[in-house]
Design an enzyme around this catalytic site. Sequence first.
Site, PDB file in Angstrom:
ATOM      1  N   ASP A 153       8.785  80.780   8.845  1.00  0.00           N
ATOM      2  CA  ASP A 153       9.029  81.968   7.956  1.00  0.00           C
ATOM      3  C   ASP A 153       7.599  82.664   7.730  1.00  0.00           C
ATOM      4  OD1 ASP A 153       8.750  82.612   4.829  1.00  0.00           O
ATOM      5  OD2 ASP A 153      10.762  83.213   5.494  1.00  0.00           O
ATOM      6  N   ASP A 166      11.695  87.888   9.973  1.00  0.00           N
ATOM      7  CA  ASP A 166      10.513  87.197   9.670  1.00  0.00           C
ATOM      8  C   ASP A 166      10.663  85.736   9.694  1.00  0.00           C
ATOM      9  OD1 ASP A 166      12.204  86.866   7.505  1.00  0.00           O
ATOM     10  OD2 ASP A 166      10.696  87.286   6.002  1.00  0.00           O
ATOM     11  N   GLU A 167      11.806  85.258  10.521  1.00  0.00           N
ATOM     12  CA  GLU A 167      12.149  83.606  10.428  1.00  0.00           C
ATOM     13  C   GLU A 167      12.419  83.633  11.952  1.00  0.00           C
ATOM     14  OE1 GLU A 167      13.704  82.045   6.345  1.00  0.00           O
ATOM     15  OE2 GLU A 167      15.304  82.708   7.840  1.00  0.00           O
TER      16      GLU A 167
END
Lengths: 433, 111
Positions: free
Chosen positions: A15, A116-117
Site C-alpha cells: 500500500d 494505491d494497493e
Amino acid sequence: MDYANEPKGVFFLIDNKSFYASVEATMRGLNPLHTLMVVMSEQENTNGGLILATSPLAKKYYHLQANVSRQRDLPQDEHLMVVPPRMNLYIQRNLQINDIFRRFVADEDLLPYSIDESILDLTHSWRLFGDSPREVAVRIQKTVRKELGLYTTIGIGDNPVQAKLALDLYAKHTDDLIGEIHYDTVPEKIWTVDDLTEVWGIGNHMAKRLNRLGIHTMDELAHANPYLIKEKLGEIGAQLFATAWGIDRTVLHQTYKVKSSSLGNSQVLPRDYHNQAEIETVIKEIGEQVASRLRHHHVLASKFLLSIGFAYASSENGGSSGFSVGIRIDPTADDILVATALIRAFRKHWHHEVIRNVAVFSGNFSDDSAYQLDLFTPLSTQEKRLRTEHALDLIHARFGFTALVYARSLTEGGTAMNRASLVGGHNGGNAYE
Amino acid sequence: MGAMPMNDDLKILLERIRGLFKLQYRTRYWVMLVDDHFDKTYNFFFHYQRKQQRERSIPLHAVKTYNLEYLEKLIADLRSVYHFNITYVGFEDEYWPSTHRLIQRRRLWDE
C-alpha cells in the site's frame, strides 16, 4: 486447528502511504512523511472542498481520521499546505509502481487492487531477492523510495487475507512499515484485536450484528459456532469466521467472472435543481454518457434504472429521499432512445421535488452484432441514426469529449462540459502537461 | 517585446500565472521551483497565502528540458514580466551556469 491442507505461500499486500499527498510532496521536493499537506478537491459539487488525502503528519496534527472529510473540519493553519488533486498523475505513478513490482514477480502473480494497493504472490520468486520474505519487502520499499520518492507499507502473510490484515493492523502502525501474519501467529496477531471494525470486511453495521450474537472481539468470533454465524449472517458471516482463523483459499490468477454486470453513471449536482428543463438536461447527458459507454463495450442494454435523489430540504419536508424507476425497452445503445425512455420515466414519477443526485444504470446486456430493427420507424432513419452516433463516438475518441456536444449541454444546468475534464469526479490535472 | 520568440514553456507559465495572480489584499504570492530528481524535470508551482490562513500550492508547469542553462534563461524571461520571489527546492550544491552563483542558499528543514 490443523492448517496442513490450507494453501500456503508468500503474499505481500503493498500500500502506498497516503498516496495522493505523498505524490504531491515528492513533486515539490518534500519528504512525504515530514510534510503538513492535504489534497483538496474544489469541484463545484464539493460544497467548499473535499479532502481527498492527508499526509501522515497532517493526520496526526489535526486528528483527521477518514480520508474524505470536509473543508470545514480543517483548521486555518499557516503551516498547512493545500494542493489541488491531479488524478492522472496518480494513475501514472501507480503504473510506475506496479512496473517496479513486476521486477519481483511474474505478471500473473501481480494483482493491482486499487489505485494505491497491490497484491503480490511471491511464493515462487522471493528466494531470488533475499534470505527471508521480510528482507525482500525491505528491498521493494527501498527501490520504490529511491526511484519515485514514495514510502510503501507492506503486509506479509501466508495467504492474501493474512497479508491484508498484517497491512491494516500492523504495518501501518510500525516504524519500518512492515507487518507479518502467518498461520502459526494467528492467535497472537488476529485474536488479540478487540475492536472488530479495525478488521477488513467489518464495518460499523456488521460489528453491531456480530455484537448481537455476543461477539465483541476477534477471539470471540474465532471461537463462535460457525453454523450459527452462517445461519444468522449468511455467506459473509462464514467468510468473516474464516478471516478470524486467517484462512483464505483465493487463487490470485484465477480471475473472478461476474454473472451479470451492469454499467452506469451517477453524479451529485453542483447545486439544488428544481427547474424541470435543467433536470432533464442532466438526465439526458448522463443517459448519453451511459449509451456511449455501451457502444464502446459493443453491447446493447434492455434494462435501465433511473435514480433520483432529492435535495436535503426536499427530503426533510416530504419524508422520502428520492425514487428509483426500472425501465424495460428493446435492446439499445442509442442516445435518443435511451434519453427518451429516461425522460418519460422521470416525468411520470417526479412531483416537483428539488433534486441533488442523478444516476442511470443499465443492465441485461446483449451483443451488438445483431440489431433489432423497429417496425414503426423507416429503415433509412434507423440506419442514419446508428451511423451518426458512431461518427460522434469517433470524434469524441479522437478530439476529446468537448469537441462536439449537444447544444443543450451549453445551456444553464448542463454539467457534461465541466465534468469532461474530471477523473473520478476530481481534477485530472491534464493542464499540468 | 515584438518579434522576440517566446518558447512554449514561458508562454504556459505566464498564462497560468496570469490566471492565478489575483492581487488580493494581505496575501503573499511566490513561485516555488523544484529540481525533480525522480522525473528529471523542473516543476514550477504557484504559491499564495493570506495572512494566518493555509498555504496554497498550485502546479503551474513541468519543464522537461532538464538543463540549467535553459532554466536560467527561462527564469530571466519570466522575471522580465513578473517579479515574484522564487523558492528553490532540490538544487543543493548546484550553481547557475552564467554567474556561478549558488542556486539554493538554504536547505529545507526536512531534507
